[in-house]
Design a protein around this motif. Structure first.
Motif, PDB file in Angstrom:
ATOM      1  N   PHE A   1       4.181  -0.751   8.468  1.00  0.00           N
ATOM      2  CA  PHE A   1       4.506   0.480   7.764  1.00  0.00           C
ATOM      3  C   PHE A   1       6.011   0.699   7.676  1.00  0.00           C
ATOM      4  O   PHE A   1       6.766   0.316   8.573  1.00  0.00           O
ATOM      5  N   GLY A   2       6.428   1.345   6.596  1.00  0.00           N
ATOM      6  CA  GLY A   2       7.792   1.803   6.459  1.00  0.00           C
ATOM      7  C   GLY A   2       7.996   3.120   7.194  1.00  0.00           C
ATOM      8  O   GLY A   2       7.047   3.677   7.755  1.00  0.00           O
TER       9      GLY A   2
ATOM     10  N   GLY B   1      -3.772  -8.932   3.588  1.00  0.00           N
ATOM     11  CA  GLY B   1      -4.596  -7.782   3.218  1.00  0.00           C
ATOM     12  C   GLY B   1      -5.566  -7.386   4.307  1.00  0.00           C
ATOM     13  O   GLY B   1      -6.429  -6.524   4.097  1.00  0.00           O
ATOM     14  N   GLY B   2      -5.413  -7.963   5.499  1.00  0.00           N
ATOM     15  CA  GLY B   2      -6.324  -7.653   6.593  1.00  0.00           C
ATOM     16  C   GLY B   2      -6.091  -6.269   7.179  1.00  0.00           C
ATOM     17  O   GLY B   2      -4.970  -5.775   7.208  1.00  0.00           O
ATOM     18  N   ALA B   3      -7.171  -5.669   7.658  1.00  0.00           N
ATOM     19  CA  ALA B   3      -7.100  -4.319   8.226  1.00  0.00           C
ATOM     20  C   ALA B   3      -6.283  -4.295   9.510  1.00  0.00           C
ATOM     21  O   ALA B   3      -5.889  -3.248   9.985  1.00  0.00           O
ATOM     22  N   TYR B   4      -6.014  -5.448  10.072  1.00  0.00           N
ATOM     23  CA  TYR B   4      -5.448  -5.547  11.410  1.00  0.00           C
ATOM     24  C   TYR B   4      -3.994  -6.004  11.402  1.00  0.00           C
ATOM     25  O   TYR B   4      -3.464  -6.438  12.423  1.00  0.00           O
ATOM     26  N   GLU B   5      -3.319  -5.951  10.261  1.00  0.00           N
ATOM     27  CA  GLU B   5      -1.960  -6.492  10.242  1.00  0.00           C
ATOM     28  C   GLU B   5      -1.061  -5.781   9.236  1.00  0.00           C
ATOM     29  O   GLU B   5      -0.260  -6.399   8.587  1.00  0.00           O
ATOM     30  N   GLN B   6      -1.171  -4.474   9.133  1.00  0.00           N
ATOM     31  CA  GLN B   6      -0.299  -3.736   8.243  1.00  0.00           C
ATOM     32  C   GLN B   6       0.993  -3.358   8.934  1.00  0.00           C
ATOM     33  O   GLN B   6       1.011  -2.972  10.098  1.00  0.00           O
TER      34      GLN B   6
ATOM     35  N   TYR C   1      -2.888   0.593  -4.001  1.00  0.00           N
ATOM     36  CA  TYR C   1      -2.504  -0.630  -3.341  1.00  0.00           C
ATOM     37  C   TYR C   1      -2.359  -1.753  -4.363  1.00  0.00           C
ATOM     38  O   TYR C   1      -2.766  -1.612  -5.521  1.00  0.00           O
TER      39      TYR C   1
ATOM     40  N   LEU D   1      -5.207   6.560   1.497  1.00  0.00           N
ATOM     41  CA  LEU D   1      -4.680   5.524   0.619  1.00  0.00           C
ATOM     42  C   LEU D   1      -4.589   6.046  -0.806  1.00  0.00           C
ATOM     43  O   LEU D   1      -5.567   6.548  -1.364  1.00  0.00           O
TER      44      LEU D   1
ATOM     45  N   TYR E   1       0.842  -1.205   0.000  1.00  0.00           N
ATOM     46  CA  TYR E   1       0.000   0.000   0.000  1.00  0.00           C
ATOM     47  C   TYR E   1       0.872   1.248   0.000  1.00  0.00           C
ATOM     48  O   TYR E   1       1.962   1.256   0.568  1.00  0.00           O
TER      49      TYR E   1
ATOM     50  N   LEU F   1      -4.255   9.335   7.510  1.00  0.00           N
ATOM     51  CA  LEU F   1      -3.602   8.701   6.366  1.00  0.00           C
ATOM     52  C   LEU F   1      -4.624   8.460   5.267  1.00  0.00           C
ATOM     53  O   LEU F   1      -5.740   7.991   5.533  1.00  0.00           O
TER      54      LEU F   1
END
Lengths: 113, 112
Positions: free
Chosen positions: A104-105, A97-102, A48, A45, A33, A43
């Motif tokens: 980030f850089g 792709g879950g909302a609960y496991e991103q 993606y 988007l 993403y 944030l």
């Protein structure tokens, strides 16, 4: 594992210039993403990808392009930079792709003048 | 009206205090609720995730969701200076990360 890495950390562009923000992940995640973060805003988007060769627009895609030729890399291209693209850009990845496991850089801080 | 509202702060509390961070939202379809911590000049990192209503505890952190009031909270017990950061709430109606709506963040400072 380095996780999600982004280059450059900072960049100043002149109006009308182009650049590519690099994003690489070494976790073998399918989903990647690009977000932008503006002061006082959440944030947003931009684009993606659900896997190599597949990309889709997010909420604010205008002025940007992406490609995904490998699982690891997801570059974001800015064509004809505008002051409105001054922002902090974050790349993220996830396994399912879950909302609960991103993950980030560290971000790229871009100023367009 | 924004879909997700979050007080930007800054919020300054003494070390050891209990901190309460909150978000309100307007979309009753939201089912997935997240809290992220973001240190200065760094990317967000996921702290807590809750599905639907109820409480979830992880160490000093407790996430609470009240869907009837469209209100979520993050409590930090025994706050430490290392908790000083911006806290972002985020929520989604589906499990897809491509549909997340983020709050604008609350800046928190813990005074030693």
């Amino acid at each position: 594992n380095a996780g999600v890495t982004q280059t450059p950390k900072f960049r100043i562009l002149k109006i009308g210039q182009s650049m590519t923000l690099q994003c690489t992940q070494d976790m073998n995640h399918n989903y990647m993403y690009w977000y932008r973060q503006d002061p006082g805003m959440g944030l947003k988007l931009i684009y993606y990808s659900v896997g190599a060769g597949i990309t889709d627009k997010g909420e604010v895609p205008n002025g940007y392009n992406v490609s995904r030729s490998t699982t690891e890399d997801f570059p974001l291209r800015l064509e004809l930079a505008a002051p409105s693209q001054t922002s902090v850009y974050f790349c993220a990845s996830s396994v399912t792709g879950g909302a609960y496991e991103q993950y980030f850089g560290p971000g790229t801080r871009l100023t367009v003048t | 009206q924004k879909e997700v509202e979050q007080d930007p702060g800054p919020l300054s509390v003494p070390e050891g205090a209990i901190v309460s961070l909150n978000c309100t939202y307007s979309n009753s379809a939201f089912q997935y609720f997240m809290w992220y911590r973001q240190y200065s000049r760094k990317g967000p990192e996921l702290l807590m995730y809750t599905y639907s209503s109820g409480n979830k505890e992880d160490g000093r952190f407790t996430a609470q969701v009240d869907k009837s009031s469209k209100y979520i909270s993050l409590f930090i017990r025994d706050s430490q200076p290392s908790d000083s950061a911006t806290y972002l709430c985020a929520m989604s109606a589906t499990s897809s990360a491509s549909k997340i709506i983020f709050g604008s963040g609350t800046r928190l400072s813990i005074r030693p």
